[in-house]
Design an enzyme around this catalytic site. Structure first.
Site, mmCIF file in Angstrom:
data_model
loop_
_atom_site.group_PDB
_atom_site.id
_atom_site.type_symbol
_atom_site.label_atom_id
_atom_site.label_comp_id
_atom_site.label_asym_id
_atom_site.label_seq_id
_atom_site.Cartn_x
_atom_site.Cartn_y
_atom_site.Cartn_z
ATOM 1 N N HIS A 11 0.695 -1.275 -0.392
ATOM 2 C CA HIS A 11 -0.157 0.440 -0.026
ATOM 3 C C HIS A 11 0.785 1.138 0.257
ATOM 4 C CE1 HIS A 11 0.883 0.977 4.499
ATOM 5 N NE2 HIS A 11 0.909 -0.099 4.125
ATOM 6 N N GLY A 12 0.230 2.182 -0.172
ATOM 7 C CA GLY A 12 1.042 3.741 -0.032
ATOM 8 C C GLY A 12 1.473 4.012 0.962
ATOM 9 N N TRP A 16 1.446 7.121 9.648
ATOM 10 C CA TRP A 16 2.983 6.434 10.611
ATOM 11 C C TRP A 16 4.494 6.678 10.194
ATOM 12 C CZ3 TRP A 16 -0.263 2.583 13.775
ATOM 13 C CH2 TRP A 16 -0.510 3.854 14.912
ATOM 14 N N GLY A 24 1.181 -2.345 11.382
ATOM 15 C CA GLY A 24 0.177 -3.920 11.641
ATOM 16 C C GLY A 24 -1.373 -3.661 11.211
ATOM 17 N N ARG A 60 -5.889 0.649 4.111
ATOM 18 C CA ARG A 60 -4.924 1.777 3.497
ATOM 19 C C ARG A 60 -4.392 1.288 1.828
ATOM 20 N NH1 ARG A 60 -2.826 -0.054 8.067
ATOM 21 N NH2 ARG A 60 -1.262 -1.889 8.096
ATOM 22 N N GLU A 84 -2.294 -7.643 7.380
ATOM 23 C CA GLU A 84 -1.074 -7.307 7.773
ATOM 24 C C GLU A 84 -1.175 -7.733 9.324
ATOM 25 O OE1 GLU A 84 2.295 -7.071 7.963
ATOM 26 O OE2 GLU A 84 2.652 -5.250 7.034
#
Length: 208
Positions: A11-12, A16, A24, A60, A84
């Site tokens: 993902h982009g 964070w 996660g 995301r 994730e």
């Protein structure tokens, strides 16, 4: 033997990333840079069409896949097995913050992140198994096709190690990171074998 091509993308960039915090299973939004990376992936998909697009259930990943879906007129398909890893007590924190609290565990993690995963975290081997199963199921559903799969950094590295017969404990050393929205091409064979044809190929040179 039938071969399916999986185009794996992380993902982009998320909010964070600047501080390298573990996201996660936390559902963290993309930054403006992350959205630009998603658009770049969409332009790449328009020039390199795929038959289907699968994503992790986290937003995301869905947001990263959306421009590609729009470009190709495809509906994204969510796969729970692509979520994730849960990083337990380190969710939302940096490794440095954790190390200040528990330096011995941090040293053990760096030495073997599978045997010494973070307290409360998902077993990395279990994550690798579910992610591997998910990719094999996706490949089986699209025999001979090309499929874009948008998922996550640690999960995909664990899965690649599993499929390529690399000890999972080595995932941080052998595959330091997957670049956001870059493409890694994986050939999945119907006999269960796999071959990595490319790794971390950017969609556009100016979007990093």
């Amino acid at each position: 033997m039938t071969t399916t091509t999986l185009l794996l993308a992380r993902h982009g960039q998320t909010v964070w990333h600047a501080e390298n915090r573990y996201a996660g299973v936390s559902d963290i939004d993309l930054t403006d840079t992350g959205r630009a990376q998603a658009e770049a992936l969409g332009r790449w998909a328009a020039a390199h069409p795929v038959d289907a697009i699968w994503t992790s259930p986290l937003s995301r990943a869905g947001a990263t896949a959306e421009p590609a879906c729009r470009a190709l007129g495809l509906t994204p398909r969510r796969e729970p097995g692509l979520i994730e890893c849960d990083f337990g007590v380190v969710e939302g924190r940096t490794l440095a913050e954790f190390e200040a609290e528990d330096p011995e565990w941090a040293v053990a993690f760096r030495d073997d992140p599978v045997a010494h995963s973070f307290p409360g975290a998902e077993d990395p081997l279990a994550a690798a198994a579910r992610g591997t199963r998910a990719l094999r199921d996706i490949a089986a559903e699209h025999p001979g096709g090309r499929v874009l799969v948008v998922a996550h950094n640690t999960l995909l590295r664990l899965v690649l190690c599993t499929l390529l017969s690399i000890p999972p404990r080595e995932y941080r050393r052998v595959l330091p990171r997957l670049r956001n929205a870059a493409i890694s091409e994986l050939r999945m064979n119907s006999d269960g074998s796999a071959a990595l044809l490319s790794l971390n190929v950017p969609c556009e040179a100016d979007v990093s």
